[in-house]
Scaffold this motif. Sequence first.
Motif, short mmCIF file in Angstrom:
data_model
loop_
_atom_site.label_atom_id
_atom_site.label_comp_id
_atom_site.label_asym_id
_atom_site.label_seq_id
_atom_site.Cartn_x
_atom_site.Cartn_y
_atom_site.Cartn_z
N ALA A 85 84.43 78.27 -21.51
CA ALA A 85 83.71 78.74 -22.71
C ALA A 85 84.71 79.57 -23.65
N THR A 86 85.86 79.32 -23.37
CA THR A 86 86.91 79.95 -24.28
C THR A 86 86.99 79.38 -25.62
N GLN A 92 85.12 71.45 -28.99
CA GLN A 92 85.69 72.17 -30.22
C GLN A 92 87.17 72.35 -29.93
N GLU A 93 87.47 73.11 -28.98
CA GLU A 93 88.72 73.59 -29.04
C GLU A 93 89.82 72.47 -28.50
N TRP A 98 93.38 74.18 -28.67
CA TRP A 98 93.00 75.78 -28.12
C TRP A 98 93.94 76.59 -29.29
N ASN A 99 94.07 76.45 -30.32
CA ASN A 99 94.99 77.31 -31.36
C ASN A 99 94.69 78.77 -31.19
N GLY A 582 86.56 83.67 -30.47
CA GLY A 582 88.06 83.49 -30.80
C GLY A 582 88.86 84.46 -30.16
N PRO A 583 90.25 84.14 -30.07
CA PRO A 583 90.97 85.37 -29.55
C PRO A 583 90.91 86.54 -30.17
N GLY A 584 91.12 86.40 -31.70
CA GLY A 584 91.23 87.82 -32.48
C GLY A 584 91.99 88.95 -31.82
#
Length: 593
Positions: A85-86, A92-93, A98-99, A582-584
């Motif tokens: 789910a990351t 998509q990632e 997984w940028n 997103g990581p944010g």
Amino acid sequence: MVSNQATRADHGYTITALGRWSILDKKLPPVDAITAVHVYDFDNTLFKTPLPNSKLWTTPTTGQLMSPDIFVNGGWWHDSRILSATGEGVEQEEKRAWNGWWNDKIVELVQLSMQQDDALTILLTGRSEKGFSQLIKRIVASKGLEFDMIGLKPVVGPNHERFQSTMNFKQIFLKSVLGTYTSATSMRIYEDRPKHVDGFRDFFADYNKNIVSRGQNPITGHVIPVAELSTTLDPVVEVAEVQHLINFHNNSIAKERKGGRNARLAIKKAVFFTSYMIQPTDSKRLISLLNNMAPETKDLKNLANTILITARSCPQHILDKIGGLNSKMKWEVTDIGNFQSTLWAARVRPVPANAIYHTDNQVPSVVLGLRRGARPADVNKIRQWQPIPANQSIVFETTVGEKVMLRIDREDQDGEDEQQDRLLPHKGSKRKFPNDDDRQSRHHGRDHGRDHGNGGRDYHNSSQARGGGGDNRGRGGYRGGNASRGNRGGRGGFKGSGRGGKGAHGYRSLDDVDTRESSQSGYGPAAVSYDDNSFPALPQGGPQFQQPLPPPPPYGQPFLIPIPGQWPPPAGNNNQGRPSGGPGPGPDLQNFY
């Protein structure tokens, strides 16, 4: 050379045997070609692995999620859907490698290791081989990283080894590597967990002591601590994935599971207090008063975000009197004061002056800031207030709302108040302040301990603002004060869950059973807010619950709470899109362990 090969063979240390530890179908380099071994941990070392959001879940619940003992399938570290789910999900990632979810410094080191011909490059993680092999291979391949070996923990090792913990698995794995590549003179291990850093250093000390006793040269071992760079999932995605864990758990125990983990679970809400919530822009204006009062005070924590109504959920009859959740009210600052230079507060009055309000504190007030050791309830100890000049008066608007976090509990557990008893200190922690007896004598002629139709609480208007008033003035106001203090027991909310919630932070890595060393924003239009420094705010757009949680959906369907304007509805019954994440910047989880 022949002697070394014979020794390795006698101990089962051959390239063929070592290859069985790797999930890669890749031929290992010759023994005499390797002089160095580089080992990289995956979670929060190479990859920014999402952890449970400590601003979304209560502390005991965070421990439950991390513990391997609560859910049938092991929980957060054992269900591949959590890692999948990351960001916006695997599909998509993977397209964008997984940028943003990598530790770029460690990625650069891996790339240098790949270029070093005499180095054996290994990715080593305690995640299960059965559950994560394909996913981790996809993540690594998307970034273009090539390892000679990728080691994940099998149920049983190639030589029928059984593993007591992740560290035990990794040490047995590394012993096989060093026993095979006897030409290697050095090994570097990159690891984020302090406890594992110590464990690897002990491993090198013991290993060298053993081989030196047999007349061999010691290996140079370096363990490089890596600063943890963990992130969290999008709050909507996280709740959905946790609901998946619960659905799977409930379905499993209904079919066959018996024993310690046979309780059906559910997500519930925990209300810590109800208050008049202040917008961040107004909080900044109020904090300016604090800066004038204590300009050089160290270790000062800014608050200025609420006016207490009641601890925990507010009784409905009180909400009805003050206009209900989401109702607006204006206030004017009249005085400022402090208690022993540890807590600073502003006393306020309603605008207009005849507006009805309620507060469990002696008088309506805003805690502007406090120092370590002070509690918000100490505002009731302030005896002298200093009027502020008319030209410095501040008028601001508030919204009635609740401070809410989520918890996981038994589905059949009784009401919310019973569960809150485990989260908040209240009845047993009342502490009398100076002149408490004097305050209790001012009950407007009411009999002590008797309910006169409003739960024993007074409703205030401006005529009571200066004198305090209210049958609860002797209770110390902010009952429970810093609500997080009530979580120290870490019992997890139901029998058997305490192992996952011990201490302030319940980080559990994979299936280890050892514990580890865990701004004012989030104001929104809904009745539930995460705006409080003791329980920091969720990112904008996070789940805000106005109603009890609905029944869990069938397994395989995302868990969504239908609050208009908060979460987008599913695109379809079967093919709905994953909420984006997103990581944010993310919440600060550097001390999560």
